[in-house]
Design a protein around this motif. Sequence first.
Motif, PDB file in Angstrom:
ATOM      1  N   THR A   1       0.855  -1.201   0.000  1.00  0.00           N
ATOM      2  CA  THR A   1       0.000   0.000   0.000  1.00  0.00           C
ATOM      3  C   THR A   1       0.886   1.244   0.000  1.00  0.00           C
ATOM      4  O   THR A   1       2.079   1.173   0.302  1.00  0.00           O
ATOM      5  N   SER A   2       0.270   2.398  -0.301  1.00  0.00           N
ATOM      6  CA  SER A   2       0.998   3.675  -0.256  1.00  0.00           C
ATOM      7  C   SER A   2       1.572   3.919   1.132  1.00  0.00           C
ATOM      8  O   SER A   2       2.677   4.446   1.281  1.00  0.00           O
ATOM      9  N   LEU A   3       0.812   3.546   2.169  1.00  0.00           N
ATOM     10  CA  LEU A   3       1.257   3.766   3.541  1.00  0.00           C
ATOM     11  C   LEU A   3       2.566   3.027   3.810  1.00  0.00           C
ATOM     12  O   LEU A   3       3.511   3.586   4.375  1.00  0.00           O
ATOM     13  N   VAL A   4       2.637   1.758   3.385  1.00  0.00           N
ATOM     14  CA  VAL A   4       3.840   0.950   3.624  1.00  0.00           C
ATOM     15  C   VAL A   4       4.999   1.456   2.759  1.00  0.00           C
ATOM     16  O   VAL A   4       6.140   1.576   3.230  1.00  0.00           O
ATOM     17  N   LEU A   5       4.717   1.786   1.485  1.00  0.00           N
ATOM     18  CA  LEU A   5       5.759   2.312   0.596  1.00  0.00           C
ATOM     19  C   LEU A   5       6.338   3.620   1.134  1.00  0.00           C
ATOM     20  O   LEU A   5       7.548   3.834   1.099  1.00  0.00           O
ATOM     21  N   ASN A   6       5.460   4.492   1.642  1.00  0.00           N
ATOM     22  CA  ASN A   6       5.928   5.747   2.235  1.00  0.00           C
ATOM     23  C   ASN A   6       6.760   5.493   3.483  1.00  0.00           C
ATOM     24  O   ASN A   6       7.766   6.180   3.708  1.00  0.00           O
ATOM     25  N   GLY A   7       6.336   4.525   4.288  1.00  0.00           N
ATOM     26  CA  GLY A   7       7.106   4.169   5.489  1.00  0.00           C
ATOM     27  C   GLY A   7       8.525   3.754   5.129  1.00  0.00           C
ATOM     28  O   GLY A   7       9.511   4.240   5.716  1.00  0.00           O
ATOM     29  N   LYS A   8       8.650   2.873   4.126  1.00  0.00           N
ATOM     30  CA  LYS A   8       9.973   2.417   3.684  1.00  0.00           C
ATOM     31  C   LYS A   8      10.778   3.588   3.106  1.00  0.00           C
ATOM     32  O   LYS A   8      11.977   3.727   3.368  1.00  0.00           O
ATOM     33  N   ALA A   9      10.098   4.440   2.323  1.00  0.00           N
ATOM     34  CA  ALA A   9      10.778   5.575   1.679  1.00  0.00           C
ATOM     35  C   ALA A   9      11.329   6.562   2.711  1.00  0.00           C
ATOM     36  O   ALA A   9      12.454   7.059   2.569  1.00  0.00           O
ATOM     37  N   VAL A  10      10.533   6.850   3.743  1.00  0.00           N
ATOM     38  CA  VAL A  10      10.992   7.788   4.785  1.00  0.00           C
ATOM     39  C   VAL A  10      12.218   7.215   5.496  1.00  0.00           C
ATOM     40  O   VAL A  10      13.181   7.945   5.782  1.00  0.00           O
ATOM     41  N   CYS A  11      12.204   5.912   5.750  1.00  0.00           N
ATOM     42  CA  CYS A  11      13.382   5.268   6.359  1.00  0.00           C
ATOM     43  C   CYS A  11      14.598   5.435   5.449  1.00  0.00           C
ATOM     44  O   CYS A  11      15.699   5.768   5.917  1.00  0.00           O
ATOM     45  N   CYS A  12      14.412   5.216   4.150  1.00  0.00           N
ATOM     46  CA  CYS A  12      15.519   5.370   3.188  1.00  0.00           C
ATOM     47  C   CYS A  12      16.056   6.805   3.195  1.00  0.00           C
ATOM     48  O   CYS A  12      17.276   7.018   3.164  1.00  0.00           O
ATOM     49  N   MET A  13      15.139   7.794   3.247  1.00  0.00           N
ATOM     50  CA  MET A  13      15.587   9.194   3.273  1.00  0.00           C
ATOM     51  C   MET A  13      16.402   9.487   4.530  1.00  0.00           C
ATOM     52  O   MET A  13      17.419  10.175   4.468  1.00  0.00           O
ATOM     53  N   HIS A  14      15.956   8.936   5.659  1.00  0.00           N
ATOM     54  CA  HIS A  14      16.710   9.116   6.909  1.00  0.00           C
ATOM     55  C   HIS A  14      18.120   8.528   6.782  1.00  0.00           C
ATOM     56  O   HIS A  14      19.060   9.014   7.398  1.00  0.00           O
ATOM     57  N   LYS A  15      18.238   7.459   5.986  1.00  0.00           N
ATOM     58  CA  LYS A  15      19.540   6.794   5.813  1.00  0.00           C
ATOM     59  C   LYS A  15      20.353   7.425   4.678  1.00  0.00           C
ATOM     60  O   LYS A  15      21.442   6.958   4.357  1.00  0.00           O
ATOM     61  N   GLY A  16      19.770   8.460   4.025  1.00  0.00           N
ATOM     62  CA  GLY A  16      20.477   9.120   2.932  1.00  0.00           C
ATOM     63  C   GLY A  16      20.357   8.393   1.597  1.00  0.00           C
ATOM     64  O   GLY A  16      21.064   8.713   0.635  1.00  0.00           O
ATOM     65  N   GLU A  17      19.460   7.401   1.544  1.00  0.00           N
ATOM     66  CA  GLU A  17      19.296   6.604   0.307  1.00  0.00           C
ATOM     67  C   GLU A  17      18.145   7.190  -0.529  1.00  0.00           C
ATOM     68  O   GLU A  17      17.065   6.617  -0.646  1.00  0.00           O
ATOM     69  N   PHE A  18      18.420   8.351  -1.137  1.00  0.00           N
ATOM     70  CA  PHE A  18      17.335   9.099  -1.790  1.00  0.00           C
ATOM     71  C   PHE A  18      16.889   8.487  -3.120  1.00  0.00           C
ATOM     72  O   PHE A  18      15.725   8.596  -3.485  1.00  0.00           O
ATOM     73  N   ASP A  19      17.812   7.832  -3.828  1.00  0.00           N
ATOM     74  CA  ASP A  19      17.414   7.165  -5.088  1.00  0.00           C
ATOM     75  C   ASP A  19      16.418   6.039  -4.813  1.00  0.00           C
ATOM     76  O   ASP A  19      15.404   5.900  -5.500  1.00  0.00           O
ATOM     77  N   GLU A  20      16.726   5.243  -3.808  1.00  0.00           N
ATOM     78  CA  GLU A  20      15.824   4.138  -3.422  1.00  0.00           C
ATOM     79  C   GLU A  20      14.488   4.697  -2.937  1.00  0.00           C
ATOM     80  O   GLU A  20      13.416   4.179  -3.270  1.00  0.00           O
ATOM     81  N   ALA A  21      14.550   5.781  -2.161  1.00  0.00           N
ATOM     82  CA  ALA A  21      13.321   6.418  -1.654  1.00  0.00           C
ATOM     83  C   ALA A  21      12.459   6.891  -2.817  1.00  0.00           C
ATOM     84  O   ALA A  21      11.236   6.685  -2.831  1.00  0.00           O
ATOM     85  N   GLU A  22      13.088   7.512  -3.820  1.00  0.00           N
ATOM     86  CA  GLU A  22      12.335   8.018  -4.975  1.00  0.00           C
ATOM     87  C   GLU A  22      11.632   6.876  -5.708  1.00  0.00           C
ATOM     88  O   GLU A  22      10.464   6.998  -6.102  1.00  0.00           O
ATOM     89  N   THR A  23      12.310   5.753  -5.883  1.00  0.00           N
ATOM     90  CA  THR A  23      11.708   4.583  -6.551  1.00  0.00           C
ATOM     91  C   THR A  23      10.460   4.124  -5.812  1.00  0.00           C
ATOM     92  O   THR A  23       9.413   3.860  -6.418  1.00  0.00           O
ATOM     93  N   LEU A  24      10.563   4.029  -4.484  1.00  0.00           N
ATOM     94  CA  LEU A  24       9.424   3.602  -3.661  1.00  0.00           C
ATOM     95  C   LEU A  24       8.276   4.602  -3.754  1.00  0.00           C
ATOM     96  O   LEU A  24       7.101   4.222  -3.860  1.00  0.00           O
ATOM     97  N   LEU A  25       8.615   5.887  -3.726  1.00  0.00           N
ATOM     98  CA  LEU A  25       7.589   6.940  -3.750  1.00  0.00           C
ATOM     99  C   LEU A  25       6.884   7.013  -5.105  1.00  0.00           C
ATOM    100  O   LEU A  25       5.674   7.254  -5.177  1.00  0.00           O
ATOM    101  N   LEU A  26       7.623   6.780  -6.180  1.00  0.00           N
ATOM    102  CA  LEU A  26       6.984   6.780  -7.502  1.00  0.00           C
ATOM    103  C   LEU A  26       6.036   5.587  -7.646  1.00  0.00           C
ATOM    104  O   LEU A  26       4.991   5.686  -8.285  1.00  0.00           O
ATOM    105  N   GLU A  27       6.409   4.470  -7.016  1.00  0.00           N
ATOM    106  CA  GLU A  27       5.499   3.308  -6.999  1.00  0.00           C
ATOM    107  C   GLU A  27       4.227   3.654  -6.214  1.00  0.00           C
ATOM    108  O   GLU A  27       3.116   3.322  -6.616  1.00  0.00           O
ATOM    109  N   ALA A  28       4.397   4.370  -5.102  1.00  0.00           N
ATOM    110  CA  ALA A  28       3.243   4.802  -4.299  1.00  0.00           C
ATOM    111  C   ALA A  28       2.374   5.772  -5.097  1.00  0.00           C
ATOM    112  O   ALA A  28       1.141   5.717  -5.046  1.00  0.00           O
TER     113      ALA A  28
END
Length: 292
Positions: A205-232
């Motif tokens: 779901t968008s909620l879970v994808l956003n949760g994972k993306a926010v964790c990635c952003m906190h870790k500095g993994e912005f490319d991975e976060a963007e992929t998750l957010l575009l899927e959301a």
Amino acid sequence: MAAAGGPDLLFGLRNNFYLGAYQAAINNSEIPNLSPDDVVERDSLVYRSYIALGSYQLVVSEIDSSAPTPLQAVKLLALYLSSPDNKEAVISSLHEWLADPAVGNNPILRIIAGIIFMHEQDYNEALKHTNAGGTMELHALNVQIFLKMHRSDYAEKQLRIMQGVDEDHTLTQLANAWLNLAVGGSKIQEAYLIFQDFSEKYPMTSLVLNGKAVCCMHKGEFDEAETLLLEALNRDAKDPETLGNLVVCSLHLGKSASRYLSQLKLSHPDHILIKHASSAEEGFNRAVQTVA
């Protein structure tokens, strides 16, 4: 709640709702052999799913004055979110019902009160009605309110209560992830693993994808976060969390965020990012005028 020892017939419906699978909650809501209390809880979850999908008018038109208090409370939430013009009347009705000894302690009414006062950023008023707990959702709402107040110590106390009741409950896991995100540091990876576990167990779901993306952003993994957010975004093009997170992520990647900001402004003009952007713009305009 399910009768002691009996099957919890609403487990799947609740789970879909908690994880943001709102359409799935609606589609799978025809459940046989429900008790009268379960029917009311089922209907409240279905209508709250419609609210989460932005179908406020459907909820307002379907819940009439003969409906039980919990559904009337859900109707208040739909009215509140549908137009700023309804705000005063809704809050007035809410205070009236909460003061009524016959219905004031209803858990669904208290949840709706907590949600509305949290929207109003009146956290002390929200806690008046939620702090006593009584259901997992009320405790989870308390965690959210305390985190908004930057009181992770109180949020952690609520989480401990939830873990004492049911450590594996979806809301306990979600509350744990929210707290880990707020605490930061090494806790970010723990939060990521909770969202990863949800994505392996349940439909994404968008909620879970956003949760994972926010964790990635906190870790500095912005490319991975963007992929998750575009899927959301593919799942829900108007979701405010997704759009807001894409604004932040794009800025960190050195990309233009203006399109996401425009979409957010159109669909959710009250979003905190829009308010910040507007106040920054006003400040800039004032500065220009003083120089001109």
